[in-house]
Design an enzyme around this catalytic site. Structure first.
Site, PDB file in Angstrom:
ATOM      1  N   ARG A  95     107.943  57.285  22.343  1.00  0.00           N
ATOM      2  CA  ARG A  95     107.780  56.425  23.238  1.00  0.00           C
ATOM      3  C   ARG A  95     106.199  56.687  23.341  1.00  0.00           C
ATOM      4  O   ARG A  95     104.953  55.141  23.547  1.00  0.00           O
ATOM      5  CB  ARG A  95     108.762  55.988  24.562  1.00  0.00           C
ATOM      6  CG  ARG A  95     109.850  55.187  24.306  1.00  0.00           C
ATOM      7  CD  ARG A  95     109.412  54.599  23.814  1.00  0.00           C
ATOM      8  NE  ARG A  95     111.014  53.559  23.048  1.00  0.00           N
ATOM      9  CZ  ARG A  95     111.854  52.674  22.388  1.00  0.00           C
ATOM     10  NH1 ARG A  95     111.301  52.835  21.416  1.00  0.00           N
ATOM     11  NH2 ARG A  95     112.864  52.455  22.047  1.00  0.00           N
ATOM     12  N   ASP A 124     113.340  53.828  28.910  1.00  0.00           N
ATOM     13  CA  ASP A 124     112.043  53.782  28.162  1.00  0.00           C
ATOM     14  C   ASP A 124     111.291  52.772  28.608  1.00  0.00           C
ATOM     15  O   ASP A 124     109.933  52.192  28.875  1.00  0.00           O
ATOM     16  CB  ASP A 124     112.929  52.890  26.640  1.00  0.00           C
ATOM     17  CG  ASP A 124     113.005  54.112  26.100  1.00  0.00           C
ATOM     18  OD1 ASP A 124     112.903  54.651  25.790  1.00  0.00           O
ATOM     19  OD2 ASP A 124     113.890  52.779  24.515  1.00  0.00           O
TER      20      ASP A 124
END
Length: 411
Positions: A95, A124
């Site tokens: 990420r 996320d």
């Protein structure tokens, strides 16, 4: 539409981002679709065609595989990085890299916004947005799953499917198997759908990177992994005459050979940063092999007390990465200290891979702290056994005092 409504959307072509692309255009945005190639199995041309067909102003696809291995996976190997002892952080490590490249695309394209398809309940959203704000403090983030006008319209995945059907958007999943997948070079993760029942076993055919250990080959593979400063620099399979020295090649091979032997499957319930527990299934073959090998060579070459401190940093690093703080000052400091600890972590580990297991066969290092003469039962070496008596008595002193206190209390 004005230039001021230009947004870079982290776009995978899956259910959420396919519908979000069309929805953003409905809201009057000019959408630049962005996809990071971090090793996932993907038809990138098909994704590009799909994004442009459904209204994207532009499709940007970046090959970040080399960066992913060298700048994110290798520091995690140095840290023996896990979250809650079992999760090897495959999604968490990807990420910040995706966010970094997304911000660069936004700057290059003059976009005032970035957007993503992460849900309002997951990790996320935090990882993407903390990364974006750390690298571009004035960027504005659009998170549709946190906007009432979006989530009140789309109650869940069924509504997304209906919306996709109405707009003729083809999707890679169906309502009969709607679990969510995240794939990259490090791992594949599976969650949602039938997997939301923690006691529901993984459906047959779910795993894509690893063979069923029971059906894995009956012959093992023996490989050697050479480390320098805690980073793998060479992998050798002498029986196959194979020798790899490039970072990306090494990791791709370890995934392949580990997957063949069914290595790296984990089914767990974890604590999300946002405060709820979730069930996830992961397969991380190459990462599992490297965790085993690196731990072994680290213990072999590192001072005991130094490693105690370093292991505390390892746990902090795993926590920081999982929670999205890669670009924070504390994570930068943690990575610096861990890298410093790896200066003498050098040598070769020999491993056997067989039916889901990684077995250490041996290790060697020019910087080892192992002293055969000192530890041998056949050679006295530079050690006086009589000294151990005083050492034991000193360490027993507090135990004796504790025993005396207990006897006093019992009376």
């Amino acid at each position: 539409m004005s230039e001021g409504k230009k947004v870079v959307l982290a776009y995978s072509g899956g259910l959420d981002t396919s519908t979000i692309l069309v929805w953003l255009i409905e809201q009057g945005y000019q959408v630049i679709a962005y996809l990071a190639n971090i090793g996932q199995e993907e038809d990138f041309d098909a994704v590009r065609t799909k994004a442009l067909k459904f209204g994207a102003l532009k499709m940007v696809i970046l090959d970040l595989r080399q960066e992913f291995v060298e700048e994110f996976i290798w520091p995690a190997v140095q840290a023996n990085a896990t979250y809650e002892d079992r999760y090897l952080l495959g999604t968490s490590l990807a990420r910040p890299l995706i966010a970094r490249a997304m911000v660069k695309v936004a700057v290059d394209e003059g976009a005032h916004y970035v957007a993503h398809g992460a849900t309002g309940k997951g990790n996320d959203q935090i990882r993407f947005e903390l990364g974006a704000y750390a690298l571009h403090p004035t960027i504005e983030v659009i998170s549709p799953w946190r906007l009432p006008e979006f989530y009140q319209r789309f109650k869940g995945r069924t509504d997304l499917f209906k919306y996709a059907e109405e707009h003729g958007i083809p999707l890679p999943v169906t309502l009969s198997s709607p679990w969510s997948m995240d794939a990259n070079l490090m791992h594949i993760s599976y969650e949602s759908g039938v997997l939301e029942d923690p006691n529901h076993q993984a459906p047959a055919g779910l795993f894509q990177m690893t063979a069923d250990p029971e059906k894995a080959p009956d012959n093992s593979d023996v490989i050697e992994i050479e480390f320098k400063k805690g980073v793998p620099i060479k992998v050798t399979n002498q029986e196959q005459g194979l020798e790899l020295t490039e970072a990306l090649d090494i990791f791709v091979y370890l995934n392949k050979v580990g997957g063949k032997h069914g290595i790296g499957r984990v089914d767990l319930v974890e604590n999300r940063f946002i405060g709820m527990k979730s069930r996830g299934i992961y397969e991380t073959p190459g990462g599992t092999i490297l965790l085993t090998a690196h731990t072994d060579i680290e213990v072999f070459t590192m001072d005991r007390e130094l490693r105690k401190i370093k292991r505390t940093l390892d746990i902090q690093f795993g926590d920081q990465v999982y929670k999205g703080f890669w670009f924070s000052p504390e994570c930068e400091f943690t990575r610096f200290c861990i890298a410093k600890s790896q200066e003498n972590v050098e040598g070769v580990v020999t491993l056997k891979l067989f039916k889901g297991g990684v077995y250490i066969l041996g290790r060697k290092s020019p910087l080892s702290l192992y002293n055969k003469e000192l530890v041998s039962m056949n050679v006295q070496g530079d050690y006086e056994p009589v000294d151990a008596g005083g050492f034991i008595k000193i360490n027993a002193l507090r135990l004796r005092e504790y025993a005396r206190l207990r006897k006093k209390i019992e009376k």
